[in-house]
Design a protein around this motif. Structure first.
Motif, short mmCIF file in Angstrom:
data_model
loop_
_atom_site.label_atom_id
_atom_site.label_comp_id
_atom_site.label_asym_id
_atom_site.label_seq_id
_atom_site.Cartn_x
_atom_site.Cartn_y
_atom_site.Cartn_z
N THR A 92 -4.14 -2.66 -2.25
CA THR A 92 -3.57 -3.86 -2.24
C THR A 92 -2.26 -3.99 -2.74
O THR A 92 -1.56 -4.69 -2.26
CB THR A 92 -4.63 -4.91 -3.25
N GLN A 93 -2.01 -3.27 -3.84
CA GLN A 93 -0.67 -3.34 -4.49
C GLN A 93 0.29 -2.69 -3.47
O GLN A 93 1.46 -2.95 -3.22
CB GLN A 93 -0.63 -2.61 -5.85
N ALA A 94 -0.06 -1.70 -2.72
CA ALA A 94 0.86 -1.15 -1.85
C ALA A 94 1.11 -1.95 -0.65
O ALA A 94 2.08 -2.06 -0.23
CB ALA A 94 0.29 0.27 -1.16
N MET A 95 -0.02 -2.63 -0.33
CA MET A 95 0.17 -3.38 0.83
C MET A 95 1.25 -4.53 0.47
O MET A 95 1.91 -4.93 1.30
CB MET A 95 -1.20 -4.25 0.98
N GLY A 96 0.64 -5.30 -0.71
CA GLY A 96 1.67 -6.25 -1.29
C GLY A 96 3.33 -6.00 -1.40
O GLY A 96 4.00 -6.58 -0.83
N SER A 97 3.52 -4.69 -1.78
CA SER A 97 4.91 -4.32 -2.00
C SER A 97 5.48 -4.09 -0.51
O SER A 97 6.60 -4.41 -0.37
CB SER A 97 4.84 -2.95 -2.68
N ILE A 98 4.77 -3.42 0.37
CA ILE A 98 5.21 -3.22 1.71
C ILE A 98 5.54 -4.53 2.52
O ILE A 98 6.31 -4.91 2.85
CB ILE A 98 4.45 -2.56 2.54
N GLU A 99 4.68 -5.57 2.12
CA GLU A 99 4.86 -6.98 2.94
C GLU A 99 5.98 -7.76 2.14
O GLU A 99 6.81 -8.34 3.08
CB GLU A 99 3.60 -7.90 2.77
N LYS A 100 5.95 -7.55 0.91
CA LYS A 100 7.43 -8.09 0.37
C LYS A 100 8.53 -7.41 0.89
O LYS A 100 9.54 -8.37 1.11
CB LYS A 100 7.27 -7.99 -1.31
N GLU A 101 8.43 -6.09 0.98
CA GLU A 101 9.69 -5.47 1.59
C GLU A 101 9.96 -5.96 3.12
O GLU A 101 11.24 -6.32 3.39
CB GLU A 101 9.54 -4.07 1.39
N ALA A 140 10.50 2.91 9.61
CA ALA A 140 10.13 3.87 8.45
C ALA A 140 9.34 3.45 7.41
O ALA A 140 8.40 4.05 7.05
CB ALA A 140 11.35 4.60 8.08
N ASN A 141 9.67 2.25 7.14
CA ASN A 141 8.55 1.61 5.89
C ASN A 141 7.37 1.63 6.47
O ASN A 141 6.37 1.71 5.69
CB ASN A 141 9.29 0.29 5.76
N GLU A 142 7.11 1.14 7.72
CA GLU A 142 5.79 1.08 8.35
C GLU A 142 5.17 2.52 8.34
O GLU A 142 4.03 2.56 7.93
CB GLU A 142 5.74 0.48 9.64
N LEU A 143 5.72 3.42 8.77
CA LEU A 143 5.15 4.87 8.80
C LEU A 143 4.82 5.25 7.26
O LEU A 143 3.80 5.74 7.26
CB LEU A 143 6.20 5.57 9.35
N GLN A 144 5.80 4.73 6.36
CA GLN A 144 5.73 5.34 5.20
C GLN A 144 4.47 4.71 4.46
O GLN A 144 3.78 5.31 3.72
CB GLN A 144 6.94 4.97 4.21
N LYS A 145 4.20 3.37 4.83
CA LYS A 145 3.13 2.76 4.39
C LYS A 145 1.70 3.21 4.82
O LYS A 145 0.80 3.38 4.15
CB LYS A 145 3.35 1.09 4.90
N LYS A 146 1.83 3.52 6.24
CA LYS A 146 0.71 4.10 6.74
C LYS A 146 0.15 5.40 6.29
O LYS A 146 -0.78 5.85 6.02
CB LYS A 146 0.74 4.31 8.28
#
Length: 424
Positions: A92-101, A140-146
């Protein structure tokens, strides 16, 4: 020398100092035998109490061990739930950080488009490059998130799998009570466990396979331990029983009790122990050492992990009776000496009685002969007394004889005597 009166015939016979002391010792040993029986009874009672206490302590330890395993399983399950919650929180935290970014990038992109519209003629090429760079960065951020999600998922799935395996092992450990038979039979396992401790814990013990089948049957192993090379501390007849899960006909532990008791009796062992993996789901045999003495005397059923503790428990309990066994052996030896003394005393009394009868017979014969001699001498005396009386009468008559009396009525003899007395 001492005079001893026979209580039956009231006759006295003499006994030397050594035999007299042995008779006194025999009388004293009766009291010693009574005290010894009381001490043996007390020792037997103490031994039974000690065995019961040890069994209760072993039962409590097993219950405590099972409770510890249950607590460990509960802790692992709690830890697993905490790990799953932690994984969900991290995702959840990772998703929130990525969504914020992502939102920041979108806002920055919108700002860039506004700037592009404001300065389209001046920085069209620069805005397009920046837009492409932002798109690439966004990708790249999307890939890093995945990748981060996949890594976290793999990590926690591995942890979950490890914990599931640990829970399964603990459950199996609880059912099997930590028994490991990988790559070896039950007999080999027990032999290996004993050999591992033979030099340190059982230096004078005998633990070998029972190869004597002369009676038609035999056990698996015999354990004997000696205190001084002569006095036996404890002896145990062992029977090991294992069974594969694929076996069609399942055996029960009680199917082997009768044969095991027979082997124990024929081989002269004090205890009988069945080391068994049969009936793995039976909670009675999974709790620890099971006493089946109500069925057969001094018989126990254990799982393999209690093999060494069972030997140690019986051996330590038997140590308390070694002193009494030694004293009992000494008393038996003394009883043998007393029996030999009694035999010698009876032989002496028999020989003495036989010699007494022979001597008494000789005395009686001599007395009879003396009586006969006395009667014969009495007859001779009477004859001599009669002869003396006749001689006295004859002497009296001879003294009374005179020439006058001889010549009375005999003129011829009177004339002859007168001529002899006449002077020439």
């Amino acid at each position: 020398m001492h005079d001893i009166i026979c209580p039956h015939c009231a006759k006295a016979f003499k006994v030397d100092e050594a035999d007299y002391a042995d008779i006194l010792k025999q009388v004293r040993d009766k009291e010693f035998q009574q005290q010894l029986q009381e001490r043996l009874h007390a020792a037997h009672t103490d031994k039974e109490n000690a065995v019961k206490l040890a069994q209760a302590q072993a039962q409590a330890a097993l219950v405590q061990n099972a409770a510890g395993k249950d607590a460990e399983i509960a802790a692992l399950q709690s830890k697993l739930q905490a790990s799953q919650s932690e994984l969900q929180l991290a995702i959840t935290q990772a998703m929130g950080s990525i969504e914020k970014e992502r939102d920041a990038l979108k806002a920055k992109l919108q700002s860039s488009e506004l700037e592009k519209q404001l300065a389209v003629t001046q920085a069209l090429g620069s805005v397009e490059k920046e837009r492409d760079a932002l798109k690439a960065q966004l990708a790249a951020n999307e890939l890093q998130k995945k990748l981060a999600e996949q890594s976290l998922r793999d990590k926690y799935e591995t942890q979950i799998k490890d914990r599931d395996e640990a829970i399964e092992r603990l459950r199996d450990m609880k059912v099997r009570l930590s028994t490991k038979m990988v790559g070896e039979t039950l007999e080999q396992h027990c032999q290996t466990e004993f050999d591992r401790l033979r030099a340190t814990a059982f230096p004078k013990a005998f633990f070998e396979k029972d190869n004597d089948a002369s009676s038609g049957s035999k056990g698996d192993y015999i354990f004997r331990d000696l205190a001084d090379g002569k006095t036996e501390i404890v002896s145990i007849m062992f029977e090991m029983k294992n069974e594969n899960d694929s076996t069609a006909t399942k055996k029960k532990n009680e199917d082997f009790f009768k044969e095991l008791d027979k082997d124990r009796t024929e081989k002269g062992c004090e205890y009988a122990v069945l080391v068994s993996l049969l009936e793995p789901d039976n909670e009675l045999y999974n709790t620890g050492i099971v006493d089946v003495s109500h069925r057969y005397p001094k018989m126990y059923v254990i799982r393999p992990q209690f093999f060494i503790p069972m030997i140690t428990l019986l051996r330590n309990a038997a140590f308390n009776a070694v002193e009494y066994k030694t004293e009992l052996a000494l008393v038996k030896a003394q009883n043998i000496d007393i029996t030999n003394f009694e035999d010698r005393l009876e032989s002496f009394k028999s020989a003495f009685a036989r010699n007494y009868e022979l001597t008494n017979k000789h005395f009686q014969d001599a007395i009879d002969e003396i009586d006969k001699s006395i009667k014969h001498l009495q007859k001779t005396r009477d004859a001599l007394v009669g002869a003396d009386r006749n001689l006295r009468l004859a002497n009296d008559k001879a003294q009374d004889v005179s020439i006058k009396k001889l010549t009375r009525g005999n003129p011829t003899m009177a004339t002859k005597f007168e001529e002899l007395n006449r002077p020439d």
